[in-house]
Design a protein around this motif. Structure first.
Motif, short mmCIF file in Angstrom:
data_model
loop_
_atom_site.label_atom_id
_atom_site.label_comp_id
_atom_site.label_asym_id
_atom_site.label_seq_id
_atom_site.Cartn_x
_atom_site.Cartn_y
_atom_site.Cartn_z
N TYR A 105 -7.08 4.25 15.02
CA TYR A 105 -7.12 5.69 15.33
C TYR A 105 -6.50 6.46 14.18
O TYR A 105 -5.32 6.28 13.87
N ASP A 106 -7.28 7.33 13.52
CA ASP A 106 -6.78 8.09 12.38
C ASP A 106 -5.50 8.85 12.70
O ASP A 106 -4.62 8.97 11.86
N ASP A 107 -5.41 9.40 13.91
CA ASP A 107 -4.23 10.18 14.27
C ASP A 107 -2.95 9.34 14.29
O ASP A 107 -1.86 9.89 14.23
N CYS A 108 -3.07 8.04 14.43
CA CYS A 108 -1.89 7.16 14.45
C CYS A 108 -1.87 6.18 13.28
O CYS A 108 -1.08 5.25 13.28
N HIS A 117 -1.09 5.10 7.05
CA HIS A 117 -1.59 5.40 5.71
C HIS A 117 -2.28 6.78 5.68
O HIS A 117 -2.02 7.58 4.78
N THR A 118 -3.11 7.05 6.66
CA THR A 118 -3.83 8.33 6.72
C THR A 118 -2.86 9.50 6.87
O THR A 118 -2.96 10.50 6.17
N ARG A 119 -1.92 9.38 7.80
CA ARG A 119 -0.97 10.47 8.03
C ARG A 119 -0.05 10.67 6.82
O ARG A 119 0.30 11.80 6.49
N THR A 120 0.36 9.58 6.15
CA THR A 120 1.23 9.71 4.98
C THR A 120 0.51 10.46 3.87
O THR A 120 1.07 11.37 3.26
N THR A 121 -0.75 10.11 3.64
CA THR A 121 -1.55 10.80 2.61
C THR A 121 -1.72 12.27 2.97
O THR A 121 -1.53 13.15 2.12
N GLU A 122 -2.07 12.55 4.23
CA GLU A 122 -2.26 13.93 4.66
C GLU A 122 -0.99 14.75 4.50
O GLU A 122 -1.01 15.86 3.98
N ARG A 123 0.13 14.20 4.93
CA ARG A 123 1.39 14.94 4.85
C ARG A 123 1.83 15.15 3.40
O ARG A 123 2.39 16.18 3.06
N HIS A 124 1.56 14.17 2.56
CA HIS A 124 1.86 14.34 1.13
C HIS A 124 1.07 15.50 0.56
O HIS A 124 1.61 16.34 -0.16
N ALA A 184 0.83 -1.22 0.00
CA ALA A 184 0.00 0.00 0.00
C ALA A 184 0.86 1.26 0.00
O ALA A 184 0.51 2.25 -0.64
N LEU A 185 1.98 1.22 0.72
CA LEU A 185 2.86 2.39 0.80
C LEU A 185 3.82 2.47 -0.39
O LEU A 185 4.40 3.52 -0.65
#
Length: 118
Positions: free
Chosen positions: A63-66, A69-76, A29-30
């Protein structure tokens, strides 16, 4: 691994083991392989925060905050938008779930799902 052993002595992980991670799926996925020491850290502690400073992001965290996948997408998305006059800074999020807090140089806590480890 000596470093993880030292960390476990200084900041014991939660008593209940964290959920298993499907590493091959997470890496697909990553689009990249993840380091062995990161995998060991995740398998030892699960998702959480050390001293409200170091976030341990985990693939498919509940937990979305941890969630890695969610954090990688957001930071990108944030990095892609850097320099744009329309880019707004995301709001800081407080996490209720866990952290490793240094009360002194000798005592550290890791909070995970409301359980305190000393």
């Amino acid at each position: 691994m000596i470093a993880i052993d030292t960390l476990v002595r200084l900041c014991p992980p939660p008593a209940d083991p964290p959920p298993a991670v499907d590493w091959p799926q997470a890496e697909r996925a990553l689009g990249t392989a993840l380091p062995a020491d990161y995998k060991q850290l995740v398998e030892t502690y699960g998702d959480g925060i050390f001293d409200e400073t170091i976030w341990l992001l985990v693939p498919d965290s509940a937990y979305d905050d941890c969630n890695l996948h969610t954090r990688t997408t957001e930071r990108h998305e944030i990095l892609v938008g850097c320099g744009s006059s329309r880019t707004s800074r995301p709001a800081c999020r407080r996490r209720e779930r866990g952290s490793c807090r240094g009360r002194s140089r000798r005592v550290a806590l890791y909070l995970n799902a409301g359980v305190v480890s000393r």
